[in-house]
Design a protein around this motif. Sequence first.
Motif, short mmCIF file in Angstrom:
data_model
loop_
_atom_site.label_atom_id
_atom_site.label_comp_id
_atom_site.label_asym_id
_atom_site.label_seq_id
_atom_site.Cartn_x
_atom_site.Cartn_y
_atom_site.Cartn_z
N TRP A 98 0.84 -1.21 0.00
CA TRP A 98 0.00 0.00 0.00
C TRP A 98 0.86 1.25 0.00
CZ3 TRP A 98 -3.57 -2.28 4.30
CH2 TRP A 98 -4.55 -3.09 3.69
N THR A 120 3.76 1.55 -1.37
CA THR A 120 4.25 1.79 -2.74
C THR A 120 3.11 2.33 -3.61
OG1 THR A 120 3.84 -0.46 -3.61
CG2 THR A 120 5.97 -0.08 -2.55
N GLN A 121 1.89 1.84 -3.39
CA GLN A 121 0.74 2.34 -4.16
C GLN A 121 0.48 3.81 -3.84
OE1 GLN A 121 -3.03 0.49 -3.26
NE2 GLN A 121 -4.09 1.54 -4.93
N THR A 181 3.08 5.65 -5.91
CA THR A 181 2.96 5.57 -7.38
C THR A 181 1.65 6.21 -7.86
OG1 THR A 181 2.16 3.27 -7.23
CG2 THR A 181 4.51 3.59 -7.66
N ASP A 182 0.58 6.13 -7.05
CA ASP A 182 -0.67 6.82 -7.42
C ASP A 182 -0.44 8.33 -7.49
OD1 ASP A 182 -2.19 4.55 -7.68
OD2 ASP A 182 -3.35 4.83 -5.84
N PRO A 193 2.24 7.45 -13.75
CA PRO A 193 2.86 6.28 -14.40
C PRO A 193 4.24 6.53 -15.00
CG PRO A 193 1.01 7.15 -15.71
CD PRO A 193 0.99 7.87 -14.39
N ALA A 194 4.58 7.78 -15.31
CA ALA A 194 5.89 8.04 -15.92
C ALA A 194 6.99 8.13 -14.87
CB ALA A 194 5.83 9.31 -16.76
N ALA A 195 6.63 8.23 -13.60
CA ALA A 195 7.62 8.29 -12.52
C ALA A 195 8.17 6.90 -12.26
CB ALA A 195 6.98 8.86 -11.27
N ARG A 196 9.31 6.82 -11.57
CA ARG A 196 9.88 5.52 -11.19
C ARG A 196 10.14 5.52 -9.69
NH1 ARG A 196 8.07 4.57 -15.34
NH2 ARG A 196 9.01 3.68 -17.19
N LEU A 197 9.55 4.53 -9.02
CA LEU A 197 9.80 4.36 -7.60
C LEU A 197 11.22 3.80 -7.43
CD1 LEU A 197 8.49 4.50 -4.76
CD2 LEU A 197 7.76 2.13 -5.10
#
Lengths: 149, 163
Positions: A75, A77-78, A81-82, A86-90
Motif C-alpha cells: 500500500w 508503494t501504491q 505511485t498513485d 505512471p511516468a515516474a519511477r519508484l
Amino acid sequence: MSTDTDTVTTTAAPDLATLEAGQQLPTMHKFPDEAQLFLYSAASHNPHRIHYDREYARFEGHDDIIVHGPLQGAWLTQFVTDWAGPAARLLGVTWQNRASGLPGEELVFSGTVTSVDHETGVVELEIAEHTSDGRLLMPATARVRLPTA
Amino acid sequence: MSESLIPAETLERVGEVLSGPVTTVIDRREAQRYAYAVGDENPVYFDEVAAQAAGYRTLVAPPTYVTHAVVQPRTAADLRTDGLYREGTRIRLLVDRVMFGGEEWDFLEPVCVGDEITATARLAAVDQKEGRKGPFVRQVRETTFVNQFGDEVARSRMIGIAR
C-alpha cells in the motif's frame, strides 16, 4: 471485497518545477477486511496463521488476526505511485513495523515531501500509516524519480 | 554492554547464503492476482498500452511482488504450528522471540511480465543493540533479485528484531 470502498487518489501527477519540500501528498485510505487478508495470503503465498486463524492470533498475543506487514508495504508503494503518476519511477521505500493493523480498521496513509532535486527529478518523501483513530502502524520513507521535462 | 545474545557461531555466518539462488519467470496472471489482492489497479499492471506509454517494455509487476514471485512450492508437511515453513538454515540466537522490524527496498530496474528473476538471500548483518527495554538483536536478511539480462533489478533488506 474491500476495494470497492477504497479511496484512490486521481489527481494529476505532481509538477516537478513547482514541487518543494514541505508539500503534503493527498491521503490514501484503506479498509482491509477478512476477505482482503485471505486474498493477500493466497496471492503472496503466505501461510502464516496469524493472518487467518483468529484463535491462534490471540494465542500469540494479538487482538485479532492482523494485516500483513508486506500488504501495508505494498500500500505504501501504491500511495507513492498513485501520486507520482505512471511516468515516474519508484526508486526505494523503507518501513518499520510499529504496531499491527486489524481487519475492520480504517488505515490512513499520509506523506510529506522532504527533498526535491529539480535536476534529476528525485524526490524524497516521509510517510506514515496510521489507523483513523491515530495509532501509528508504520513510519516509512520513499524515493521516487519524477519525469524531467 | 550487556551479555552477548549472539553466539560466535552465528557471527561467523554473516554473509552466508540463507536461500537460493532460485529462479522464476514473472507470470502475468500471478502478478495481476497480487495487484488485485492489494487493491492496486494501476493500469501499468493490467494494460499493455498503458505500460508502454509509461516507458515500460511490457506489463510491469507491482514493486515488491518480486519477493512473493520467488516463493517455492512446499509440502504442507513442512508447516510449523505458526503456519510458517520450516527454514533449512536456522540462525541461532540466545533470545525468545523474533519479530519483523521492517523492510528496506531499492528498486533498480523494472520487473516486467516474462522476466526471469533469480533471487539469492544472505544473512547481511547481526548486531546487538541497547534499547529502552534492554538489549536486542537486529538481524538483516538481504535478498538480491537479478533478471535474465544479468541486471540487478531489486534489493530487499528484511529486518528482524529479536529479544
